[in-house]
Design a protein around this motif. Structure first.
Motif, PDB file in Angstrom:
ATOM      1  N   GLN A  37      47.030  -1.225  -9.072  1.00 61.44           N
ATOM      2  CA  GLN A  37      48.220  -0.491  -8.638  1.00 61.44           C
ATOM      3  C   GLN A  37      49.096  -0.229  -9.850  1.00 61.44           C
ATOM      4  OE1 GLN A  37      48.822   0.713  -5.740  1.00 61.44           O
ATOM      5  NE2 GLN A  37      47.459  -0.379  -4.370  1.00 61.44           N
ATOM      6  N   ASP A  38      49.862   0.873  -9.849  1.00 62.17           N
ATOM      7  CA  ASP A  38      50.651   1.227 -11.026  1.00 62.17           C
ATOM      8  C   ASP A  38      51.765   0.221 -11.336  1.00 62.17           C
ATOM      9  OD1 ASP A  38      52.269   1.976  -8.882  1.00 62.17           O
ATOM     10  OD2 ASP A  38      53.077   3.713  -9.934  1.00 62.17           O
ATOM     11  N   TYR A  39      52.217  -0.551 -10.362  1.00 62.55           N
ATOM     12  CA  TYR A  39      53.260  -1.549 -10.614  1.00 62.55           C
ATOM     13  C   TYR A  39      52.695  -2.837 -11.225  1.00 62.55           C
ATOM     14  CZ  TYR A  39      51.642  -3.248  -6.070  1.00 62.55           C
ATOM     15  OH  TYR A  39      50.878  -3.689  -5.034  1.00 62.55           O
ATOM     16  N   ILE A  40      51.376  -2.986 -11.263  1.00 62.75           N
ATOM     17  CA  ILE A  40      50.777  -4.161 -11.907  1.00 62.75           C
ATOM     18  C   ILE A  40      50.564  -3.826 -13.381  1.00 62.75           C
ATOM     19  CG2 ILE A  40      48.775  -5.692 -12.021  1.00 62.75           C
ATOM     20  CD1 ILE A  40      48.539  -5.409  -8.999  1.00 62.75           C
ATOM     21  N   ALA A  41      51.345  -4.503 -14.220  1.00 55.93           N
ATOM     22  CA  ALA A  41      51.266  -4.240 -15.659  1.00 55.93           C
ATOM     23  C   ALA A  41      49.963  -4.784 -16.231  1.00 55.93           C
ATOM     24  CB  ALA A  41      52.463  -4.866 -16.373  1.00 55.93           C
ATOM     25  N   LYS A  57      60.429  -2.837 -12.120  1.00 54.40           N
ATOM     26  CA  LYS A  57      61.058  -1.514 -12.067  1.00 54.40           C
ATOM     27  C   LYS A  57      60.160  -0.524 -11.315  1.00 54.40           C
ATOM     28  CE  LYS A  57      63.429   0.030 -15.637  1.00 54.40           C
ATOM     29  NZ  LYS A  57      63.718   0.610 -16.959  1.00 54.40           N
ATOM     30  N   ARG A  58      58.883  -0.531 -11.606  1.00 51.89           N
ATOM     31  CA  ARG A  58      57.950   0.354 -10.896  1.00 51.89           C
ATOM     32  C   ARG A  58      57.768  -0.072  -9.446  1.00 51.89           C
ATOM     33  NH1 ARG A  58      53.016   1.919 -14.946  1.00 51.89           N
ATOM     34  NH2 ARG A  58      54.295   3.184 -16.330  1.00 51.89           N
ATOM     35  N   LEU A  59      57.746  -1.379  -9.219  1.00 51.46           N
ATOM     36  CA  LEU A  59      57.530  -1.894  -7.874  1.00 51.46           C
ATOM     37  C   LEU A  59      58.637  -1.470  -6.917  1.00 51.46           C
ATOM     38  CD1 LEU A  59      55.895  -3.644  -5.929  1.00 51.46           C
ATOM     39  CD2 LEU A  59      57.225  -5.610  -6.730  1.00 51.46           C
ATOM     40  N   ILE A  60      59.872  -1.540  -7.377  1.00 55.42           N
ATOM     41  CA  ILE A  60      60.969  -1.163  -6.480  1.00 55.42           C
ATOM     42  C   ILE A  60      61.489   0.245  -6.769  1.00 55.42           C
ATOM     43  CG2 ILE A  60      61.587  -3.538  -5.936  1.00 55.42           C
ATOM     44  CD1 ILE A  60      63.900  -3.386  -7.837  1.00 55.42           C
ATOM     45  N   LEU A  61      60.682   1.005  -7.502  1.00 55.93           N
ATOM     46  CA  LEU A  61      60.896   2.443  -7.698  1.00 55.93           C
ATOM     47  C   LEU A  61      62.228   2.793  -8.347  1.00 55.93           C
ATOM     48  CD1 LEU A  61      59.436   3.645  -4.292  1.00 55.93           C
ATOM     49  CD2 LEU A  61      58.257   3.452  -6.479  1.00 55.93           C
ATOM     50  N   ILE A 153      59.916  -9.343  -1.173  1.00 59.26           N
ATOM     51  CA  ILE A 153      59.182  -8.246  -1.819  1.00 59.26           C
ATOM     52  C   ILE A 153      57.719  -8.642  -1.995  1.00 59.26           C
ATOM     53  CG2 ILE A 153      58.890  -6.966  -3.989  1.00 59.26           C
ATOM     54  CD1 ILE A 153      61.978  -7.055  -4.264  1.00 59.26           C
ATOM     55  N   LEU A 154      57.483  -9.861  -2.493  1.00 64.06           N
ATOM     56  CA  LEU A 154      56.114 -10.315  -2.727  1.00 64.06           C
ATOM     57  C   LEU A 154      55.363 -10.531  -1.422  1.00 64.06           C
ATOM     58  CD1 LEU A 154      56.751 -12.765  -5.682  1.00 64.06           C
ATOM     59  CD2 LEU A 154      55.919 -10.415  -5.783  1.00 64.06           C
TER      60      LEU A 154
END
Length: 163
Positions: A37-41, A57-61, A153-154
């Motif tokens: 997923q894009d939020y996983i660095a 930052k990506r995870l919560i847009l 969130i998690l």
């Protein structure tokens, strides 16, 4: 009094419960995982432990480029369902104690929509809000910190991945 870690994402201030943070580390090399997923660095080796790293930052847009002083907040295993997990933030400002009367809790009606992961709004005391020029927190000027529910969130991510 409630202890929270105060950090920046983009131009806003956020906080999370201190008991969810195991440690705060400087940004280090992260190995990217193909097709994640894009939020996983990616993953990192933290003193022999493989730790998954999430870009909060990506995870919560939240739009914007990464901050220049990024840190990784490594969470306690219980907060991440028993996994080793770290979250990238733009900067960690401090650990602060907040009086309960300085927190406006979100009720379920309001927080069920866009604000589903906001536990409350922390209102900075006057003396904490008067910062010297150049201090990252003086640039926001609102005197408000969004207190986010990292555990929620998690938990939501885990539920979505099991569907």
């Amino acid at each position: 009094m409630i202890d929270v870690v105060e950090f920046g994402l983009g131009q806003e201030l956020y906080a999370m419960d201190i008991q969810l943070a195991r440690e705060i580390v400087e940004m280090m090399p992260i190995t990217h995982i193909p097709r994640a997923q894009d939020y996983i660095a990616g993953i990192m080796n933290l003193r022999g432990e493989i730790t998954t790293v999430v870009d909060l930052k990506r995870l919560i847009l939240i739009p914007g480029e990464p901050g220049g002083n990024q840190k990784i907040i490594v969470l306690v295993a219980e907060a991440a369902g028993g996994s080793n997990l770290g979250i990238i933030v733009d900067d960690v400002h401090s650990v602060i104690q907040v009086a309960e009367e300085d927190i406006e809790l979100m009720d379920e009606g309001i927080s069920s929509g866009v604000h589903a992961f906001v536990k409350g709004i922390i209102k900075l005391a006057k003396d904490e809000d008067d910062r010297k020029p150049g201090d990252a927190r003086s640039q926001q000027g609102t005197g408000l910190i969004l207190w986010i529910d990292i555990k929620r969130i998690l938990d939501d991510l885990v539920q979505k991945s099991q569907v």
